[in-house]
Design a protein around this motif. Structure first.
Motif, PDB file in Angstrom:
ATOM      1  N   ILE A  73       0.842  -1.205   0.000  1.00 43.49           N
ATOM      2  CA  ILE A  73       0.000   0.000   0.000  1.00 43.49           C
ATOM      3  C   ILE A  73       0.873   1.249   0.000  1.00 43.49           C
ATOM      4  CG2 ILE A  73      -1.716   1.315   1.292  1.00 43.49           C
ATOM      5  CD1 ILE A  73      -2.823  -1.340   2.326  1.00 43.49           C
ATOM      6  N   LYS A  74       1.874   1.279   0.883  1.00 41.87           N
ATOM      7  CA  LYS A  74       2.745   2.449   0.987  1.00 41.87           C
ATOM      8  C   LYS A  74       3.514   2.699  -0.308  1.00 41.87           C
ATOM      9  CE  LYS A  74       3.387   2.329   6.003  1.00 41.87           C
ATOM     10  NZ  LYS A  74       4.351   2.117   7.124  1.00 41.87           N
ATOM     11  N   SER A  75       3.897   1.636  -0.990  1.00 37.49           N
ATOM     12  CA  SER A  75       4.653   1.797  -2.234  1.00 37.49           C
ATOM     13  C   SER A  75       3.818   2.433  -3.336  1.00 37.49           C
ATOM     14  CB  SER A  75       5.181   0.437  -2.704  1.00 37.49           C
ATOM     15  OG  SER A  75       4.128  -0.395  -3.160  1.00 37.49           O
ATOM     16  N   MET A  76       2.477   2.380  -3.187  1.00 36.10           N
ATOM     17  CA  MET A  76       1.581   2.927  -4.203  1.00 36.10           C
ATOM     18  C   MET A  76       1.093   4.337  -3.880  1.00 36.10           C
ATOM     19  SD  MET A  76      -0.795  -0.386  -5.100  1.00 36.10           S
ATOM     20  CE  MET A  76      -0.160  -1.738  -6.101  1.00 36.10           C
ATOM     21  N   GLN A  77       1.203   4.717  -2.635  1.00 37.85           N
ATOM     22  CA  GLN A  77       0.668   6.022  -2.220  1.00 37.85           C
ATOM     23  C   GLN A  77       1.383   7.166  -2.934  1.00 37.85           C
ATOM     24  OE1 GLN A  77       1.114   5.681   2.034  1.00 37.85           O
ATOM     25  NE2 GLN A  77      -0.987   4.976   2.319  1.00 37.85           N
ATOM     26  N   GLY A  78       0.583   8.077  -3.472  1.00 39.33           N
ATOM     27  CA  GLY A  78       1.128   9.250  -4.137  1.00 39.33           C
ATOM     28  C   GLY A  78       1.651   9.001  -5.535  1.00 39.33           C
ATOM     29  N   LYS A  79       1.494   7.799  -6.032  1.00 37.81           N
ATOM     30  CA  LYS A  79       2.009   7.462  -7.361  1.00 37.81           C
ATOM     31  C   LYS A  79       0.944   7.686  -8.435  1.00 37.81           C
ATOM     32  CE  LYS A  79       6.064   5.757  -6.052  1.00 37.81           C
ATOM     33  NZ  LYS A  79       5.952   5.716  -4.594  1.00 37.81           N
ATOM     34  N   SER A  80       1.395   7.812  -9.666  1.00 34.43           N
ATOM     35  CA  SER A  80       0.481   7.952 -10.793  1.00 34.43           C
ATOM     36  C   SER A  80      -0.218   6.616 -11.051  1.00 34.43           C
ATOM     37  CB  SER A  80       1.251   8.363 -12.055  1.00 34.43           C
ATOM     38  OG  SER A  80       2.110   7.316 -12.465  1.00 34.43           O
ATOM     39  N   GLU A  81      -1.312   6.663 -11.824  1.00 33.19           N
ATOM     40  CA  GLU A  81      -2.037   5.438 -12.140  1.00 33.19           C
ATOM     41  C   GLU A  81      -1.131   4.436 -12.869  1.00 33.19           C
ATOM     42  OE1 GLU A  81      -5.713   5.981 -14.139  1.00 33.19           O
ATOM     43  OE2 GLU A  81      -6.552   7.321 -12.616  1.00 33.19           O
ATOM     44  N   GLU A  82      -0.307   4.940 -13.757  1.00 30.57           N
ATOM     45  CA  GLU A  82       0.600   4.066 -14.501  1.00 30.57           C
ATOM     46  C   GLU A  82       1.605   3.396 -13.576  1.00 30.57           C
ATOM     47  OE1 GLU A  82       3.859   4.296 -18.170  1.00 30.57           O
ATOM     48  OE2 GLU A  82       2.538   6.002 -17.742  1.00 30.57           O
ATOM     49  N   ASP A  83       2.134   4.163 -12.637  1.00 30.35           N
ATOM     50  CA  ASP A  83       3.115   3.608 -11.700  1.00 30.35           C
ATOM     51  C   ASP A  83       2.463   2.600 -10.757  1.00 30.35           C
ATOM     52  OD1 ASP A  83       5.206   5.025 -12.755  1.00 30.35           O
ATOM     53  OD2 ASP A  83       5.112   6.654 -11.284  1.00 30.35           O
ATOM     54  N   ILE A  84       1.232   2.900 -10.328  1.00 35.31           N
ATOM     55  CA  ILE A  84       0.518   1.967  -9.450  1.00 35.31           C
ATOM     56  C   ILE A  84       0.312   0.630 -10.149  1.00 35.31           C
ATOM     57  CG2 ILE A  84      -1.727   1.495  -8.360  1.00 35.31           C
ATOM     58  CD1 ILE A  84      -1.852   4.486  -7.676  1.00 35.31           C
ATOM     59  N   ALA A  85      -0.083   0.684 -11.403  1.00 38.21           N
ATOM     60  CA  ALA A  85      -0.287  -0.543 -12.171  1.00 38.21           C
ATOM     61  C   ALA A  85       1.015  -1.333 -12.286  1.00 38.21           C
ATOM     62  CB  ALA A  85      -0.836  -0.223 -13.554  1.00 38.21           C
ATOM     63  N   SER A  86       2.116  -0.643 -12.550  1.00 39.19           N
ATOM     64  CA  SER A  86       3.411  -1.314 -12.676  1.00 39.19           C
ATOM     65  C   SER A  86       3.840  -1.947 -11.360  1.00 39.19           C
ATOM     66  CB  SER A  86       4.483  -0.319 -13.142  1.00 39.19           C
ATOM     67  OG  SER A  86       4.225   0.113 -14.461  1.00 39.19           O
ATOM     68  N   ILE A  87       3.614  -1.220 -10.263  1.00 39.88           N
ATOM     69  CA  ILE A  87       3.960  -1.757  -8.941  1.00 39.88           C
ATOM     70  C   ILE A  87       3.128  -3.004  -8.642  1.00 39.88           C
ATOM     71  CG2 ILE A  87       3.842  -1.309  -6.438  1.00 39.88           C
ATOM     72  CD1 ILE A  87       4.451   1.672  -7.161  1.00 39.88           C
ATOM     73  N   GLY A  88       1.827  -2.920  -8.925  1.00 36.80           N
ATOM     74  CA  GLY A  88       0.944  -4.053  -8.669  1.00 36.80           C
ATOM     75  C   GLY A  88       1.305  -5.267  -9.506  1.00 36.80           C
ATOM     76  N   ILE A  89       1.654  -5.038 -10.748  1.00 31.09           N
ATOM     77  CA  ILE A  89       2.023  -6.145 -11.637  1.00 31.09           C
ATOM     78  C   ILE A  89       3.345  -6.766 -11.194  1.00 31.09           C
ATOM     79  CG2 ILE A  89       2.840  -6.640 -13.980  1.00 31.09           C
ATOM     80  CD1 ILE A  89       0.595  -4.638 -14.904  1.00 31.09           C
ATOM     81  N   ASP A  90       4.333  -5.944 -10.851  1.00 32.73           N
ATOM     82  CA  ASP A  90       5.612  -6.479 -10.381  1.00 32.73           C
ATOM     83  C   ASP A  90       5.433  -7.270  -9.087  1.00 32.73           C
ATOM     84  OD1 ASP A  90       6.998  -5.436 -12.517  1.00 32.73           O
ATOM     85  OD2 ASP A  90       7.673  -3.637 -11.442  1.00 32.73           O
ATOM     86  N   TYR A  91       4.546  -6.779  -8.223  1.00 35.50           N
ATOM     87  CA  TYR A  91       4.280  -7.497  -6.971  1.00 35.50           C
ATOM     88  C   TYR A  91       3.675  -8.871  -7.278  1.00 35.50           C
ATOM     89  CZ  TYR A  91       2.720  -8.452  -2.217  1.00 35.50           C
ATOM     90  OH  TYR A  91       2.543  -9.028  -0.983  1.00 35.50           O
ATOM     91  N   ALA A  92       2.730  -8.917  -8.219  1.00 33.59           N
ATOM     92  CA  ALA A  92       2.097 -10.179  -8.594  1.00 33.59           C
ATOM     93  C   ALA A  92       3.105 -11.133  -9.224  1.00 33.59           C
ATOM     94  CB  ALA A  92       0.937  -9.923  -9.549  1.00 33.59           C
ATOM     95  N   VAL A  93       4.031 -10.599 -10.010  1.00 35.01           N
ATOM     96  CA  VAL A  93       5.075 -11.432 -10.614  1.00 35.01           C
ATOM     97  C   VAL A  93       5.909 -12.091  -9.518  1.00 35.01           C
ATOM     98  CG1 VAL A  93       7.220 -11.395 -11.950  1.00 35.01           C
ATOM     99  CG2 VAL A  93       5.206 -10.174 -12.785  1.00 35.01           C
ATOM    100  N   ASN A  94       6.349 -11.294  -8.537  1.00 34.72           N
ATOM    101  CA  ASN A  94       7.132 -11.844  -7.428  1.00 34.72           C
ATOM    102  C   ASN A  94       6.326 -12.878  -6.640  1.00 34.72           C
ATOM    103  OD1 ASN A  94       9.342 -10.223  -8.046  1.00 34.72           O
ATOM    104  ND2 ASN A  94       8.649  -8.549  -6.707  1.00 34.72           N
ATOM    105  N   GLN A  95       5.047 -12.598  -6.462  1.00 34.15           N
ATOM    106  CA  GLN A  95       4.159 -13.513  -5.758  1.00 34.15           C
ATOM    107  C   GLN A  95       4.078 -14.851  -6.508  1.00 34.15           C
ATOM    108  OE1 GLN A  95       0.215 -11.896  -5.339  1.00 34.15           O
ATOM    109  NE2 GLN A  95      -0.447 -13.468  -3.881  1.00 34.15           N
ATOM    110  N   CYS A  96       3.885 -14.773  -7.822  1.00 30.78           N
ATOM    111  CA  CYS A  96       3.789 -15.986  -8.637  1.00 30.78           C
ATOM    112  C   CYS A  96       5.101 -16.767  -8.639  1.00 30.78           C
ATOM    113  CB  CYS A  96       3.387 -15.642 -10.063  1.00 30.78           C
ATOM    114  SG  CYS A  96       1.695 -15.034 -10.237  1.00 30.78           S
ATOM    115  N   GLU A  97       6.219 -16.053  -8.753  1.00 31.34           N
ATOM    116  CA  GLU A  97       7.521 -16.725  -8.750  1.00 31.34           C
ATOM    117  C   GLU A  97       7.731 -17.499  -7.454  1.00 31.34           C
ATOM    118  OE1 GLU A  97      10.228 -13.856 -11.641  1.00 31.34           O
ATOM    119  OE2 GLU A  97      10.165 -13.455  -9.476  1.00 31.34           O
ATOM    120  N   ASP A  98       7.344 -16.890  -6.357  1.00 31.33           N
ATOM    121  CA  ASP A  98       7.501 -17.554  -5.060  1.00 31.33           C
ATOM    122  C   ASP A  98       6.577 -18.774  -4.958  1.00 31.33           C
ATOM    123  OD1 ASP A  98       8.622 -17.401  -2.226  1.00 31.33           O
ATOM    124  OD2 ASP A  98       6.460 -17.420  -1.826  1.00 31.33           O
TER     125      ASP A  98
END
Length: 283
Positions: free
Chosen positions: A228-253
């Motif tokens: 949540i903190k990593s997304m606060q104050g970010k643009s919509e594009e950046d939020i999407a990128s953060i969320g997708i990268d988080y999901a990638v790491n989640q899937c890899e694990d």
């Protein structure tokens, strides 16, 4: 092919979930999404439908389109809400005639303001038992890594899950989650309870900030504060990128820890799911 056979031969499996569009415009989006995800070589997909089977015929059309166009297995969601045995028998017969052999049996919730009744089936286990007696369907059920909101504790939740499996369920797809530790604890509890069927992890990336509160309320999902903190104050594009990268790491694990499959809740959009799969080079 039954999904249980797929899960026993492909590790991890990849699958998508779609939902019924309410307008022709949104229906076109769904078809575009299905076509776009075709190149990802999924193993199966599921399609939900309205309470009481209100979109059953259209859902069957979409399922057949996916099966004929994408050449992978499909599965219809079926809920207890509003169903009597006659209606269910009619839907199951149509599935049989279409060569669809996979269903996801869910209790479902009566929509607010609806005049639908519970029907002949009170619990998902009742639905599983009834469908299993036909002997022609591979049946999946839902699992809740963070416990079903109505369950008093994890032990009772696992007990009810075990009962659904005993009634005839062949695999489990989980509610979405964002902390893999919940999934691992859930899987461990299931194994200790004697549940031996494959457990597929439900994945949905956060691609905009408004989803955070919605997921907390709708799915009772815990969202890590650092995300949540990593997304606060970010643009919509950046939020999407953060969320997708988080999901990638989640899937890899999850793959590293031998998850049976990854089931992507697409919300009828392909962009985020495609980006995740493109980054998972080992799949």
């Amino acid at each position: 092919m039954s999904i249980s056979n797929i899960l026993n031969t492909r590790n991890p499996s990849i699958s998508f979930e779609f939902f019924p569009p309410k307008t022709l415009v949104i229906e076109k989006v769904l078809f575009d999404t299905i076509d776009s995800l075709q190149e990802e070589h999924a193993d199966f997909s599921s399609v939900t439908f309205g309470a009481g089977g209100s979109t059953a015929d259209k859902t069957l059309d979409w399922i057949n389109y996916i099966k004929d166009t994408c050449r992978y297995e499909t599965m219809m969601h079926i809920t207890c809400v509003g169903f009597d045995k006659v209606t269910l028998d009619n839907i199951l017969e149509k599935l049989e005639n279409a060569g669809i052999e996979n269903v996801l049996a869910l209790r479902g919730d009566i929509p607010k303001g609806s005049d639908l009744k519970q029907g002949d089936f009170k619990y998902a286990s009742d639905l599983v038992s009834y469908i299993a007696k036909r002997g022609k369907f591979c049946i999946g059920v839902a699992g809740y890594p963070e416990r079903h909101p109505e369950s008093p504790d994890f032990e009772k939740d696992i007990e009810m899950l075990k009962y659904k499996v005993d009634m005839g369920a062949s695999f489990i797809i989980t509610q979405l989650f964002f902390d893999n530790e919940y999934f691992y604890r859930f899987r461990e509890r299931a194994e200790k309870a004697g549940i031996k069927v494959p457990i597929v992890a439900g994945i949905m990336p956060i691609v905009n900030f408004s989803q955070i509160e919605r997921f907390k309320v709708m799915c009772s999902s815990n969202i890590p504060e650092n995300l949540i903190k990593s997304m606060q104050g970010k643009s919509e594009e950046d939020i999407a990128s953060i969320g997708i990268d988080y999901a990638v790491n989640q899937c890899e694990d999850l793959v590293k820890n031998q998850v049976a499959g990854l089931h992507f809740y697409t919300l009828n959009r392909s962009h985020a799911t495609k980006r995740i799969l493109d980054k998972l080079h080992f799949l």
